[in-house]
Design a protein around this motif. Structure first.
Motif: not given
Length: 565
Positions: A73-88
């Motif tokens: 939770e300190e780092f965020g959500t799985m949705e945000e991780f998926d967004e990171l993958l997409a933005e990368a």
């Protein structure tokens, strides 16, 4: 060598807790990382390795994982991780996760079930072993100090933990455990992760007889490393892991491997090795003390240069290692590897040059590109790292004063690399609007991204040029596949090598003066072009070389040359 997609890439390690906070809670997060992708792209980064972001109680800063399928939770959500993958992906960058499968957290569902029934199915997911004569099964000392064995409540058994007692070791001898690990790895790869940095992986093979060893300290214990080095068969596990996961996805993998046996290099990272590459720790190992930080040896330039040269030549034409000068487990390279007189901008650029242009995959750790340094603390209470606190106590037990023990921490603590990223000279270095989880290094007022962003001679500007040179179309093949050739090995304080493209005949010469005095070097060939210099003296270098066939380097000066064919 068979060419791979990752051979010509430059990697960057992010320690998420300390990179960029987006919500003011003092802890870096995924949203913060997303906001800095353009910065990394401009630097020239292709692969981004994230230290653990899984759900965790953070006893060992996330290397104690309680749920492999969830984001903390300190780092965020799985949705945000998926967004990171997409933005990368939009920026043609790859995300690499940290894979921690030697151990998990004592809060993991498996371990809780094991404790609830010490004779049941889940106990065999770990090493639950009966004691001997009312004592622990063997006399191993953990990596963080104290016994590796912890009593299982309401039982005559002990469980094994080679790290903290909150990090029980997983039983790789159990095929069910292995299959569950492979399922998890494939789940992340299917999601779009490009690969993994693999933590402490050599430890997964145990001698299940757990023999004791001759004590090597006053505590009557022997380092658990002795068992790791004595046992055989880790390769069988690693091959199965590769076949079941990595090779199905053409994944990039980099192993954290210490204590490998002498003849195992190609088995680990050869043409068909267990991993794509592994970190070159040969320089880091040089400073290890026999008993801890308090009796470490001072780093001598000649020894440092020799181990790097030897390592480079050992790999020639066979495989690639990953080259680093710092990471989340080591002190800052600018403090650790540079002599006192060279701990300045010129020295930081010089150190970066000789690291990034070696043969192998360059890994840059967050803040290295702006020259972040070790951080002095006034008291042990200001450190957050479990290993640092253990080493401080070890130094006191050995008879050092508190001041001397604290100096050992300044020189070696992992927290040196974990202080928050220094983005600006504003509040908390632009890292957070709140209170940082770990106090900033006070020098963020002088050393920060904003101060260097538009300064042509800054360390950051130089790193951008250095990485661009490595990746430049006309030199990329030579820097990627060209052989490494040591040069001027008898010249005191000079770190020099060639990268030679045997197909095209292109020769690139890297020269660096780590000494306090200027050095004049006689060239063996004429210069075709000065490609890079950290002091901006291209014209002077060209003129001297043309006139005398020599190059005079100032203290802390480095230069990259293309030689005439």
């Amino acid at each position: 060598m068979k060419k791979k997609w990752w051979h010509d890439k430059v990697a960057y390690q992010i320690y998420p807790k300390s990179f960029q906070d987006s919500n003011g809670d003092g802890i870096g997060d995924l949203r913060g990382i997303i906001s800095r992708l353009d910065y990394l792209k401009e630097l020239g980064i292709d692969i981004v390795w994230l230290s653990p972001i899984y759900k965790s109680p953070f006893v060992d800063q996330g290397y104690d994982i309680s749920d492999y399928y969830n984001i903390a939770e300190e780092f965020g959500t799985m949705e945000e991780f998926d967004e990171l993958l997409a933005e990368a992906k939009k920026r043609e960058m790859y995300i690499v996760m940290d894979l921690v499968v030697n151990h998990c957290s004592d809060q993991h569902e498996w371990f809780r079930k094991a404790l609830a029934d010490p004779d049941g199915e889940y106990a065999d997911y770990f090493y639950f072993v009966k004691g001997k004569d009312g004592k622990a099964p063997s006399n191993y000392r953990s990596y963080f100090g104290g016994s590796t064995w912890e009593k299982v409540p309401n039982s005559d058994k002990y469980y094994l933990h080679m790290f903290a007692k909150e990090q029980p070791d997983l039983n790789w001898e159990n095929p069910v455990v292995r299959q569950k690990i492979y399922e998890m790895v494939n789940w992340w790869l299917d999601k779009g992760v490009a690969g993994f940095r693999i933590d402490a992986i050599i430890n997964i093979k145990k001698d299940i007889n757990f023999p004791s060893f001759e004590p090597d300290g006053p505590d009557g214990l022997a380092t658990c490393i002795k068992m790791v080095e004595a046992v055989n068969g880790v390769g069988d596990f690693l091959e199965e892991l590769k076949h079941e996961t990595f090779e199905k996805h053409d994944a990039f993998t980099v192993g954290e491997v210490f204590n490998m046996k002498e003849d195992e290099l190609l088995e680990f990272i050869g043409e068909d090795g267990h991993f794509s590459t592994m970190f070159d720790f040969s320089a880091h190992v040089l400073t290890f003390g026999e008993h801890g930080w308090y009796d470490q040896k001072p780093l001598r330039f000649e020894e440092w240069r020799k181990v790097i040269f030897d390592s480079q030549q050992e790999l020639q034409g066979k495989c690639f290692k990953a080259n680093i000068i710092e990471n989340h487990d080591e002190p800052r390279g600018a403090t650790h590897y540079l002599p006192e007189h060279a701990r300045n901008d010129a020295g930081k650029k010089m150190l970066g040059t000789v690291s990034v242009l070696l043969r192998g995959i360059p890994f840059i750790y967050q803040g290295q590109e702006i020259g972040m340094t070790n951080c002095k603390r006034n008291d042990i209470s200001e450190y957050d790292d479990i290993s640092t606190i253990d080493q401080y106590q070890e130094a006191l037990r050995a008879g050092l004063s508190e001041e001397e023990a604290l100096k050992c921490c300044y020189e070696n603590s992992r927290d040196n690399a974990r202080t928050p990223m220094q983005w600006s000279d504003g509040k908390n270095g632009g890292f957070t609007d709140g209170t940082p989880w770990l106090a900033m290094n006070p020098n963020y007022m002088e050393i920060n991204v904003a101060a260097q962003e538009h300064k042509a001679d800054s360390v950051l500007a130089y790193y951008r040029k250095l990485i661009a040179l490595r990746k430049a179309k006309e030199y990329k093949d030579t820097f990627t596949y060209g052989i490494f050739k040591p040069k001027y090995e008898n010249a005191e304080d000079i770190f020099a090598f060639e990268r030679v493209n045997e197909e095209s005949g292109q020769k690139l010469l890297i020269l660096a003066n780590f000494g306090t005095e200027e050095h004049t070097i006689t060239l063996e060939q004429r210069i075709a072009k000065v490609l890079l210099t950290n002091e901006g003296r291209q014209e002077a270098i060209n003129a001297e070389a043309a006139l005398n066939g020599t190059i005079t380097l100032d203290s802390c000066e480095t230069v990259v040359l293309e030689l005439e064919k």
